[in-house]
Design an enzyme around this catalytic site. Structure first.
Site, mmCIF file in Angstrom:
data_model
loop_
_atom_site.group_PDB
_atom_site.id
_atom_site.type_symbol
_atom_site.label_atom_id
_atom_site.label_comp_id
_atom_site.label_asym_id
_atom_site.label_seq_id
_atom_site.Cartn_x
_atom_site.Cartn_y
_atom_site.Cartn_z
ATOM 1 N N ASP A 289 0.867 -1.170 0.000
ATOM 2 C CA ASP A 289 0.000 0.000 0.000
ATOM 3 C C ASP A 289 0.916 1.236 0.000
ATOM 4 O O ASP A 289 2.146 1.136 0.135
ATOM 5 C CB ASP A 289 -0.971 -0.018 1.197
ATOM 6 C CG ASP A 289 -2.206 0.846 0.908
ATOM 7 O OD1 ASP A 289 -2.135 1.691 -0.005
ATOM 8 O OD2 ASP A 289 -3.229 0.682 1.592
HETATM 9 C C1 BGC Z 1 -5.038 3.175 0.190
HETATM 10 C C2 BGC Z 1 -5.252 2.172 -0.914
HETATM 11 C C3 BGC Z 1 -5.083 2.830 -2.251
HETATM 12 C C4 BGC Z 1 -3.738 3.493 -2.310
HETATM 13 C C5 BGC Z 1 -3.482 4.187 -3.624
HETATM 14 C C6 BGC Z 1 -3.775 3.986 0.012
HETATM 15 O O1 BGC Z 1 -3.703 5.036 0.921
HETATM 16 O O2 BGC Z 1 -5.016 2.503 1.423
HETATM 17 O O3 BGC Z 1 -6.508 1.592 -0.804
HETATM 18 O O4 BGC Z 1 -5.228 1.880 -3.268
HETATM 19 O O5 BGC Z 1 -3.661 4.471 -1.302
HETATM 20 O O6 BGC Z 1 -4.339 5.247 -3.794
#
Ligand code: BGC
Length: 758
Positions: A289
């Site tokens: 993530d």
């Molecule tokens: C979130 C994810 C997301 C990623 C990219 C993160 O902060 O937890 O769900 O896909 O950002 O935007």
């Protein structure tokens, strides 16, 4: 005749040979892919390999490699993948070209959060799940893939498959609620919808299941917080949807921010290498993530970014989202022997294989075509899917004295800050949606009944700090004026439709709340409206189950409309006027108060079970409130009524594992409207080697009935449906008695029992 026989013969021979031919073909494809990737990797430098493990952000990068310019990284292959490709179509084209012209001409994965639609926006995933309609859910993902791929993306960070039991957590809006069986069905449908039959199809998007794992169990519903649970709970409740997506061939997996068993998921060898890659045989790649490698330092498992990168890659992380830690430090770690070349190669191979499977090496731009994007986006067909999804997502929670549906010629007072607002029909996760094309509730209602007048009625909340987060203000004087205007309008109208709830800025990532009740100023408005003596229909827009018990005395009908997307107004109008009879069913339990959270239907019985009242001592209950939720899992009313007959079992005593039990029930439409019911079957294993939930959803069927019509619904149960994870984490079933329930929700059910021995 002879020719016909020969034709039939050769056709049946072909049919018999087909599996072998397909297997052979797959083997050939695999061999070709292996050879291609091996040859490519033989030409790659270590830096180029690490570049493939790097996911660049279009925005500023947070990691140590951020100083090198974005375009330079694409050109020299150190930025092998792009997150959030932005710009005009020619700028996008330019970026894709930079990578294409890098030394080895390796195309990029271009990823984005395409969560509930792209330009055409569908209901938020939690709303969509309330349709209990898997083909429809799949269709929404398909449309999103068609629109997203034409705009230059080939990868989406969706579906989110975290089981959610705590509505304080802002991200419950992104998932499908609390049930593992149901979540697994959604997982399959979404993966199939995005990826299509073949990842090579240029209008498919590679899916990315997230957030692996157990992210939905953040303590106290606070985002990014610690999760801690037994392995048996993980296996029984939290892991099944992720596994279902892997079994459905999901191309990538995103590790979660939280820790699992004391080790952050991104550095968790057991989770990524043992469970995902070895036990489940996952063949795609794992991406972290957002800057999760960087966060390993704050978690307290890495002293510096270099150690963080080593932990992550050695644990099975293949791609670094935005930290740029792999790119900046792994070369040195390989030199020092802290990370083996084989580990880097394995990660690089997984990423290159994904690109190969998507056909990027022969077609790096795939569906990207600005002209086509215009043609395939926001089409009448796409909007039709959006409307159908919006119609089926709404859940009728209350309908006292058949307040709904409304007559088409009455005077309506439409009240509330969301009732004439386009942007608020979207969510935190629909930033690419086309707001201009949203049909507001006001516009949708007006099309059917022009006798509608609008008043804003209230601000969102008198908590000014909260309003800073939510992007709205609060002013006391203004509030009084708004309420007065709305009450005057209500007094002159036949019915009030009040649209209240949360803004799009009040749920989603990093939007946890301790008070999830309808905000005070909104409740005051509702009371004032009810004071006019006019019937009040309350439409709730929210990204989570809100606490609405205090609002119920002031509403004659209540609909949970979530956040419905592009077609909001058209869908709401059809429901209000009875052109569509609501059929949505909740996939998350609605609590009465925050104190009941976490709350979910598939809980354990305990040694001192709640006995249906709250004043008993030494039972598992509260002194000040019932254990019962406000609305249980599976709940949702209709404008008609359904009657359930008695359950008929084909057998009550079975032996052996190759049998099937049939459970039949007659469901009748006993009301005045045609309508759709979701008939739900639950099982319970009352005595087992480990404690089992009081009920578990095992199957369901949707049935459409005309007034007065009855249908017999049959469910087939096999020992597979009796299985659970035992204390050795073995998936098996045990002989004995089972309770079987069929009903309209997880609480209101008919009951019977059978014995099944091995
Ligand atoms: C979130 C994810 C997301 C990623 C990219 C993160 O902060 O937890 O769900 O896909 O950002 O935007």
């Amino acid at each position: 005749m002879k020719k016909q026989i020969l034709n039939t013969l050769s056709f049946s021979i072909l049919l018999t040979l087909l599996p072998t031919i397909i297997l052979g073909q797959q083997k050939n494809d695999k061999q070709h892919m292996d050879a291609f990737v091996t040859q490519l990797m033989s030409k790659m430098t270590l830096e180029e390999k690490l570049g493939q493990l790097n996911l660049l952000s279009s925005n500023a990068n947070t990691g140590p490699f951020a100083s090198k310019k974005y375009a330079e990284k694409l050109k020299d292959g150190s930025g092998g993948n792009i997150f959030g490709l932005v710009g005009t179509s020619s700028e996008i084209n330019e970026k894709l070209k930079l990578a294409e012209n890098s030394r080895l001409k390796i195309p990029v994965l271009s990823g984005l959060d395409i969560i509930h639609g792209f330009k055409t926006v569908f209901p938020i995933p939690l709303g969509l799940s309330c349709t209990w309609n898997m083909p429809l859910i799949e269709q929404t993902a398909r449309v999103a893939a068609i629109e997203g791929s034409a705009a230059g993306y080939n990868w989406t960070f969706s579906p989110m498959l975290d089981i959610t039991r705590d509505p304080r957590w802002g991200r419950v809006m992104e998932g499908s609620g609390e049930d593992p069986y149901f979540g697994s069905l959604v997982a399959r449908s979404m993966v199939k919808g995005y990826q299509g039959d073949d990842l090579k199809n240029e209008n498919s998007l590679m899916a990315c299941l997230k957030h692996f794992g157990m992210y939905g169990a953040a303590e106290a519903g606070r985002d990014y917080n610690t999760t801690d649970m037994s392995r048996i709970t993980m296996y029984q409740f939290y892991l099944p949807p992720y596994k279902a997506a892997v079994d459905a061939g999901v191309g990538s997996v995103m590790s979660s921010f939280n820790e699992v068993d004391g080790v952050p998921a991104t550095a968790n060898n057991w989770l990524l290498n043992d469970v995902l890659k070895k036990q489940w045989g996952f063949k795609g790649f794992v991406v972290t993530d957002y800057i999760a490698i960087y966060e390993l330092m704050a978690h307290g498992v890495a002293a510096d970014i270099k150690q963080a990168a080593e932990l992550a890659i050695n644990a099975g992380t293949d791609m670094d989202m935005v930290s740029e830690a792999f790119m900046a430090t792994l070369k040195q770690s390989v030199k020092e022997g802290k990370v083996s070349m084989a580990t880097v190669d394995a990660a690089c191979r997984r990423v290159l294989e994904a690109k190969y499977k998507m056909g990027l090496f022969t077609n790096p731009y795939r569906n990207f075509d600005p002209g086509k994007a215009t043609r395939v986006t926001l089409t009448p067909e796409n909007k039709k899917v959006a409307k159908e999804a919006a119609l089926q997502s709404m859940v009728l929670l209350e309908n006292k004295s058949n307040t709904l549906p409304l007559k088409k010629n009455i005077n309506i007072a439409l009240v509330g800050p969301f009732a004439n607002n386009k942007s608020e029909m979207f969510s935190m996760w629909s930033p690419n949606g086309d707001e201009g094309s949203v049909v507001t509730l006001y516009d949708g209602i007006k099309k059917i009944n022009p006798n509608v007048n609008y008043a804003e009625g209230t601000q969102i909340s008198n908590d000014s700090l909260l309003m800073n987060f939510a992007g709205w203000g609060f002013d006391q004087k203004e509030q009084k004026k708004l309420v007065d205007e709305a009450v005057t309008l209500a007094a002159k109208s036949d019915v009030v439709v009040a649209v209240l709830g949360e803004t799009r800025g009040m749920s989603g990532e990093a939007h946890s709340m301790t008070n999830i009740a309808l905000q005070d100023c909104q409740l005051e408005l509702l009371k004032a409206l009810k004071g006019t003596g006019k019937p009040v229909v309350l439409l709730i827009t929210s990204g989570r189950p809100l606490i609405i018990q205090q609002a119920l005395p002031y509403a004659d009908a209540v609909i949970e409309m979530w956040r419905l997307g592009t077609e909001s107004g058209n869908a709401v109008a059809d429901v209000l006027f009875g052109d569509y009879n609501p059929s949505g069913k909740l996939t998350m339990t609605f609590p009465r108060s925050v104190g009941q959270i976490p709350i979910y239907y598939n809980h354990k019985n305990t040694g001192r079970p709640y006995a249906g009242e709250r004043k008993r001592f030494f039972k598992s209950n509260y002194m000040d409130q019932t254990n019962e939720p406000l609305y249980p899992f599976g709940y949702g009313l209709s404008y008609t009524t359904f009657n359930y007959g008695k359950i008929q079992l084909s057998d009550t005593l079975l032996t052996g594992s190759n049998k099937t039990l049939t459970a039949e029930i007659t469901v009748s439409n006993t009301g005045k409207y045609a309508g759709e019911e979701t008939v739900q079957l639950y099982l319970n294993d009352p005595v087992a080697s480990v404690t089992r939930p009081v009920k578990e959803l095992k199957m369901f069927q949707k049935v459409f009935l005309q007034p007065g019509e009855s249908k017999e619904i049959a469910f087939k149960i096999s020992p597979e449906d009796l299985k659970f994870y035992n204390s050795q984490l073995k998936w098996d079933w045990e002989s004995g008695k089972f309770n079987l329930y069929i009903g309209t929700n997880s609480k209101d059910v008919m009951k019977t029992a059978f014995v099944w021995n091995k």
